[in-house]
Scaffold this active site. Structure first.
Site, PDB file in Angstrom:
ATOM      1  CB  CYS A 250     -31.890 -16.813   4.287  1.00 34.62           C
ATOM      2  SG  CYS A 250     -30.636 -16.865   3.016  1.00 34.62           S
ATOM      3  CB  CYS A 371     -36.988 -26.962   5.487  1.00 36.84           C
ATOM      4  SG  CYS A 371     -37.562 -25.792   4.266  1.00 36.84           S
TER       5      CYS A 371
HETATM    6  C1  LIG Z   1     -36.092 -20.758   4.258  1.00 42.46           C
HETATM    7  S1  LIG Z   1     -36.593 -19.111   4.203  1.00 42.46           S
HETATM    8  C2  LIG Z   1     -35.910 -18.509   5.713  1.00 42.46           C
HETATM    9  C3  LIG Z   1     -36.756 -18.818   6.920  1.00 42.46           C
HETATM   10  C4  LIG Z   1     -36.294 -18.044   8.139  1.00 42.46           C
HETATM   11  N1  LIG Z   1     -34.901 -18.246   8.428  1.00 42.46           N
HETATM   12  C5  LIG Z   1     -37.109 -18.396   9.353  1.00 42.46           C
HETATM   13  O1  LIG Z   1     -36.685 -19.200  10.177  1.00 42.46           O
HETATM   14  O2  LIG Z   1     -38.215 -17.854   9.491  1.00 42.46           O
HETATM   15  C6  LIG Z   1     -35.473 -18.457   3.041  1.00 42.46           C
HETATM   16  C7  LIG Z   1     -35.462 -16.950   2.939  1.00 42.46           C
HETATM   17  O3  LIG Z   1     -34.332 -16.599   2.120  1.00 42.46           O
HETATM   18  C8  LIG Z   1     -34.656 -15.438   1.403  1.00 42.46           C
HETATM   19  N2  LIG Z   1     -33.692 -15.360   0.294  1.00 42.46           N
HETATM   20  C9  LIG Z   1     -33.701 -16.060  -0.874  1.00 42.46           C
HETATM   21  N3  LIG Z   1     -32.612 -15.743  -1.601  1.00 42.46           N
HETATM   22  C10 LIG Z   1     -31.909 -14.848  -0.879  1.00 42.46           C
HETATM   23  C11 LIG Z   1     -30.693 -14.145  -1.112  1.00 42.46           C
HETATM   24  N4  LIG Z   1     -29.986 -14.330  -2.225  1.00 42.46           N
HETATM   25  N5  LIG Z   1     -30.269 -13.280  -0.158  1.00 42.46           N
HETATM   26  C12 LIG Z   1     -30.982 -13.090   0.979  1.00 42.46           C
HETATM   27  N6  LIG Z   1     -32.146 -13.722   1.237  1.00 42.46           N
HETATM   28  C13 LIG Z   1     -32.594 -14.592   0.322  1.00 42.46           C
HETATM   29  C14 LIG Z   1     -36.096 -15.610   1.030  1.00 42.46           C
HETATM   30  O4  LIG Z   1     -36.690 -14.362   0.771  1.00 42.46           O
HETATM   31  C15 LIG Z   1     -36.664 -16.305   2.277  1.00 42.46           C
HETATM   32  O5  LIG Z   1     -37.222 -15.337   3.131  1.00 42.46           O
END
Ligand SMILES: C[S@@+](CC[C@H](N)C(=O)[O-])C[C@H]1O[C@@H](n2cnc3c(N)ncnc32)[C@H](O)[C@@H]1O
Length: 442
Positions: A250, A371
């Protein structure tokens, strides 16, 4: 346009249709004069941070509630109260400018109302503030469902969590360890006139004052990134070595992706995200950091659609979550998140973790991170995962930060200046040939 009018319009989009500040603030900042940007930011964040308190005041000042369709007028009233109660703007200027904003917003009918409400607040301030002492939501500036959840999960710590959520976060940097030691970069900052102190993670520095990060030495060349110290524990927990095949499941906007690539050379890293637009931010980040990864748009919960079948040595699952650990950075979470979201998030986190597990090689390591400070999204997800996967074991995190839970480790917001974060490390046991059991890899 008057900066209060701009603030009321964008806050109306948060309070009305539920848009995030991250979405509506940047275009608004671009539209106002540079000298007004600080105040616009202050009003936007401040009204979201204190909205439960401000709304309670407003409810007591109005004879009847504002029509729900008039979210801009409600936002303007909250903006006026915020200036009078929390900022050191002269009272007459705050009232006059807020009344003028009503006219600029083509809400002349509300100008008299704004004037009356703000002047009434100034007259009745002491009595009203005493009334708020009795109102738990207003007093803590948190919605009731969240207070209940924090109290249930953290019976001893919830007052400190609530207090930390209502503070302004520090500006924390990550120094690119490929180029500088933290101390070397701190000295460069000092030469340029900025004071910074080491923070709780080995690559983290906290700036003594808030500054536009692009003005700091080497920002454009990728010497540093903006990242809270709590988020800087993901890379060390993954135990990275040169050449490993890594999945950042993610990844967007790429904060941790960049850190992983700074932590060990020649990683074969796939940065996956479901959101193609957000994945573009990963590309921009990696270009600035001069780092490379394979960027893939895909759903982490359904790997069959994008996985090439070659197992990963390391997987980071930085799962989408309630973000209840980063409310001080994103105070609009108080307004946008609903109680019912938590169960749905936990279910999605569980599915993602279960479905990514088969992509990890025997002896491989998966770090699950959120988080969030809510146990339902953290240790309960990991507990259910461990019950369902006998080939998984938890590697306990021994650290001088955070606190050990029944599974994983939790940092609460404000602890050692960090955001609230949760980590668990899961290791895949090696199957013993011809048997039903597994050998422990480390
Ligand atoms: C907490 S943020 C990640 C922050 C990132 N790891 C960083 O440190 O900058 C969660 C991310 O998960 C993505 N996301 C949500 N559901 C997802 C899925 N089923 N598969 C892949 N990505 C997903 C969202 O688009 C978002 O960008």
């Amino acid at each position: 346009m008057n900066v209060r009018a701009v603030a009321a319009r964008l806050l109306g989009q948060v309070l009305g249709p539920g848009q995030s500040l991250a979405l509506v603030l940047p275009p608004a900042l671009a539209r106002v004069a540079p000298c007004d940007r600080g105040l616009l930011q202050e009003l936007s964040y401040g009204v979201c941070r204190w909205q439960p308190t401000l709304q309670a005041l407003l409810d007591r000042l109005l004879e009847r509630p504002i029509d729900p369709r008039e979210s801009v007028v409600r936002s303007l009233l909250l903006t006026g109260l915020y200036q009078l109660h929390y900022l050191r703007i002269p009272e007459h200027a705050a009232v006059a400018e807020t009344v003028a904003a009503a006219r600029q917003l083509h809400k002349s009918w509300a100008a008299g109302l704004v004037n009356a409400v703000l002047r009434s607040f100034l007259r009745r301030r002491t009595e009203l503030l005493a009334m708020l002492e009795m109102d738990r939501e207003a007093h803590t500036a948190h919605p009731r469902w969240l207070l209940d959840a924090l109290e249930r999960d953290w019976p001893d710590d919830w007052p400190a969590i609530v207090a930390a959520n209502n503070t302004r976060p520090p500006l924390t940097l990550r120094v690119d360890a490929r180029r500088f030691s933290r101390e070397d970069y701190r000295l460069r900052l000092a030469d340029a006139g900025w004071t910074a102190e080491p923070a709780a993670a080995p690559t983290a520095l906290i700036l003594a004052e808030s500054v536009e990060p692009t003005l700091l030495p080497g920002f454009a060349s990728g010497w540093i990134s903006v990242q809270d110290a709590a988020a800087q524990w993901a890379a060390p927990l993954l135990d990275l070595h040169p050449g490993l095949r890594v999945l950042d499941a993610c990844a967007a906007p790429g904060g941790k992706t960049g850190h992983l690539l700074e932590s060990a050379p020649d990683l074969d890293l796939t940065a996956l995200d479901r959101d193609a637009t957000r994945l573009e931010r990963v590309r921009e980040t990696l270009t600035r950091l001069q780092a490379n990864a394979r960027l893939v748009v895909g759903d982490a919960a359904h790997p069959a659609a994008w996985w090439d079948g070659v197992p990963y040595d390391r997987i980071l699952v930085d799962a989408p979550c309630s973000a209840t650990g980063v409310i001080r950075r994103h105070p609009d979470i108080k307004l946008l998140r609903r109680e019912r979201d938590i169960a749905a998030l936990a279910e999605a986190q569980q599915t993602m973790l279960n479905n990514l597990w088969s992509l990890l090689r025997p002896d491989g390591r998966l770090v699950y991170a959120t988080c969030s400070v809510l146990r339902q999204e953290n240790e309960k997800v990991v507990a259910a995962f461990l019950t369902a996967h006998p080939d998984a074991r938890e590697s306990p995190i021994t650290a001088d930060w955070g606190r050990a839970l029944s599974h994983g480790r939790q940092i609460l917001p404000g602890e050692a200046g960090m955001d609230g974060f949760y980590y668990a490390v899961l290791v895949k046991r090696t199957p013993v040939l011809g048997g039903e059991s597994w050998r422990l890899p480390f």
